[in-house]
Design a protein around this motif. Sequence first.
Motif, PDB file in Angstrom:
ATOM      1  N   VAL A 252     -73.586 -32.513 -40.088  1.00 55.05           N
ATOM      2  CA  VAL A 252     -72.247 -32.773 -39.559  1.00 55.05           C
ATOM      3  C   VAL A 252     -71.184 -32.611 -40.640  1.00 55.05           C
ATOM      4  O   VAL A 252     -70.037 -32.249 -40.346  1.00 55.05           O
ATOM      5  CB  VAL A 252     -72.192 -34.190 -38.940  1.00 55.05           C
ATOM      6  N   TYR A 253     -71.540 -32.849 -41.898  1.00 59.10           N
ATOM      7  CA  TYR A 253     -70.558 -32.713 -42.971  1.00 59.10           C
ATOM      8  C   TYR A 253     -70.107 -31.265 -43.159  1.00 59.10           C
ATOM      9  O   TYR A 253     -69.026 -31.008 -43.691  1.00 59.10           O
ATOM     10  CB  TYR A 253     -71.147 -33.231 -44.291  1.00 59.10           C
ATOM     11  N   HIS A 254     -70.957 -30.328 -42.747  1.00 58.55           N
ATOM     12  CA  HIS A 254     -70.644 -28.911 -42.923  1.00 58.55           C
ATOM     13  C   HIS A 254     -70.111 -28.278 -41.641  1.00 58.55           C
ATOM     14  O   HIS A 254     -69.804 -27.092 -41.623  1.00 58.55           O
ATOM     15  CB  HIS A 254     -71.910 -28.166 -43.372  1.00 58.55           C
ATOM     16  N   ARG A 255     -70.007 -29.060 -40.579  1.00 54.18           N
ATOM     17  CA  ARG A 255     -69.605 -28.512 -39.286  1.00 54.18           C
ATOM     18  C   ARG A 255     -68.401 -29.223 -38.680  1.00 54.18           C
ATOM     19  O   ARG A 255     -68.058 -28.981 -37.525  1.00 54.18           O
ATOM     20  CB  ARG A 255     -70.783 -28.590 -38.305  1.00 54.18           C
ATOM     21  N   THR A 256     -67.776 -30.112 -39.426  1.00 55.77           N
ATOM     22  CA  THR A 256     -66.628 -30.872 -38.932  1.00 55.77           C
ATOM     23  C   THR A 256     -65.368 -30.402 -39.631  1.00 55.77           C
ATOM     24  O   THR A 256     -65.300 -30.377 -40.860  1.00 55.77           O
ATOM     25  CB  THR A 256     -66.827 -32.382 -39.171  1.00 55.77           C
ATOM     26  N   GLY A 257     -64.366 -30.049 -38.854  1.00 55.29           N
ATOM     27  CA  GLY A 257     -63.128 -29.523 -39.417  1.00 55.29           C
ATOM     28  C   GLY A 257     -62.072 -30.587 -39.632  1.00 55.29           C
ATOM     29  O   GLY A 257     -62.219 -31.738 -39.204  1.00 55.29           O
ATOM     30  N   PRO A 258     -60.960 -30.230 -40.281  1.00 55.07           N
ATOM     31  CA  PRO A 258     -59.889 -31.190 -40.583  1.00 55.07           C
ATOM     32  C   PRO A 258     -59.318 -31.878 -39.345  1.00 55.07           C
ATOM     33  O   PRO A 258     -58.999 -33.062 -39.388  1.00 55.07           O
ATOM     34  CB  PRO A 258     -58.831 -30.334 -41.289  1.00 55.07           C
ATOM     35  N   ALA A 259     -59.196 -31.147 -38.236  1.00 49.30           N
ATOM     36  CA  ALA A 259     -58.637 -31.761 -37.026  1.00 49.30           C
ATOM     37  C   ALA A 259     -59.546 -32.873 -36.517  1.00 49.30           C
ATOM     38  O   ALA A 259     -59.079 -33.938 -36.082  1.00 49.30           O
ATOM     39  CB  ALA A 259     -58.438 -30.696 -35.951  1.00 49.30           C
TER      40      ALA A 259
END
Length: 742
Positions: free
Chosen positions: A517-524
């Motif tokens: 999840v740390y590599h697949r979650t964006g700023p929004a």
Amino acid sequence: MPRFSVIVPAFRVQAYLHACLDSVLAQSFKDYEIVVVDDCSPDACGPIADEYARRDHRVTALHLPRNTGLGPARNAGMGRAAGDYLIFLDGDDTLLPDALQTIADRIDATGEPDVLMYDYARTYWTGRSVRNVLAAHLDEGGPARFRLTDRPELLRLLMVVWNKAYRRAFIEAEGFTFPPGYYEDTPWTYPVLMSAGSIAVLDAVCVSYRQRRRGNILSTTSEKHFDVFDQYDRVFAFIDARPELALWRPVMFRRMLDHFSALFASRDRLPHHSRAAFFRRAAASCRRYRTPGAPVPRRAQLRHGLLRLGARRTYQALSGAQRLGGRLRRGSAAVRRAVRGAALRAHYRIQLRLPLRSRDAVFAARGSGGYTGSPAAIEAKVRELVPGVRTAWICRAVDAHTVPTGTRHLVPGTFAHWTALARSAYLVNDAAFDRGLVKRRGQVLLQTHEGTPLRTVGTDLLDRPAAARGTDFEQLLRSVDTWDFSLSANPHSTLVRERAYPSAYLTLEYGSPRNDVYHRTGPADVARLRETLGIPAGSTALLYAPTHRDYRRVQQPALDLERLVRVLGPQFVVLARAPQLAGPGGHRAPHPRIIDVSGHRSVETLALASDALITDYASLMFDYVNLDRPVVLHLADIEAYEAARGTYFDITAFPPGIVARGQDELFDIFATDHWRGSRSAQLRAAFRARFCPYDDGYAAERVVRRVFLGETDGLPLPVPSAARRTPSALPAQDGAGAGVKS
């Protein structure tokens, strides 16, 4: 003139008096005096008081020529007191850290009330601490100051002297003193509260109320318990002398009956030969002061009526019947549990003889907790990649809402739960399944573990009894023998676990699915998470997540978070994920810039929402560096921790960020901005390269393809760290990262 006079009567408490006085002298608030009243104690209380008086000018040792009892000893202390407020502390109890500062702040905020009521926690000889179960009555909502008529429910709290601070001018003007004898608090607390022109409450545990195994005066068998009648005579005399207090007479009558009933029911307080006389005295007092009007619970109405009538034999028969009924109910419940347990075992044995369901998979995490961790990441990927699969998640009913739609929820210990364990082809957990599990031929069990091990685990705990705490190592190895696959995040974890959990399983060194999840979650998405947690826009959020201390029975906060946020300044908030903060000995309702996230199920969400991590030995540090955000280690007790638990490498020699060996050093690290400087970035990069070589967002997919689809070729290869994108960048924030107050 000091702000507080802390009055400490001392009689036969030599084993506890040092801790009592030290708890006051260690307070961050310093404007106080201590008056220790040696009530002609036959032990070393007097010399101890003298020793403290010599060491600190704020301590006065007052020696009484003869033993007078707790009440007169307190009166003697009041005679020497010069503070604005009086605080009474028994010689075997202690103040919690920062209690005086918290009390002083509340007194100032509420305009100096006549009485401030605060909370306490019972501390047992085992170290267990339990907060007052009626703490909800100390809710600080509503008017800051009030009279007892506005909040009469406060009378339900323990009516003792030491959970309140009293304005000395009010006490002296009213002429309040303590009477002699047992239960001296009764004719003090009730009149004080009824007379107070202003009362305020503080929703904070300020006193640790020691529950001694033996030696508590009120728990001894003695005819001095008859003093309770004189004490209530004084309460009613006080009410009768003040016509404006007549409205409290029914309430006091009800409280008196409850008190008499509790004393008579306690089989270790009254000598057997005096119980009949006590009951007659109680009945006489009830007839003398009877004032109907206060509501009485139905279960107490008959008992009160019999007490008023003096029907002792009927009262005793009723009490005996109630005790017998309670034992019968408990016995019946035990029988029902035994029958249900036998039925479950029989059901499970039948299910083990039925065919496996090749498309069924059962998942669990962290002792049947909610949907979280690597098992959750794998379960989601199974539903995405494996056609026709039926997944189920084992968790308590209270966590059922965390399970995704389309995934079956199984409550532990139910028939459906044991059916699933017996017949599902795939079993996935990051801990151990129920010890009654029988691994069947054809079943595949995947152990994902709970992160990278820094502290000693498995059979390596054999020579560490403080950390092992009665671990059944034979059962542990039986559980390990059921593993087909052991998931590993890095070479370090592989080497440790293959030694600490010896068996014939296959290690999958694929990375940590929970870190995908740390590599697949964006700023929004991160911005939405921060808003959900209540992090103010533009703030810098620090996640504080310490780990459990094996060498402590009672977990105590290692970091003063309220002081931390004062040092950091208004641009910072702290996300506090420390279970001990929510415990009975915890402080008051959270500081506005301390967000208590101890009960939050997803540590990944908390990590994504934060700007930096403060931890100690928690495995979270190994996951958090995937975010490439600062980590600060607070290792004030590293020698004790390593001695009790043991670690696999020296974290101070190879840390993920800046290391603080004490609280003041940690404050300096933030004050100088060292926490996020170039050295911090260098340490973090080296740590990530060593412990997160496969964390690229595809760990769960690699696991599912290998375990569920049987693929051994063509798995997604880990992306080289140099080619990875910056993981889960924080949204742009105006003002974030502002300087820290020095």
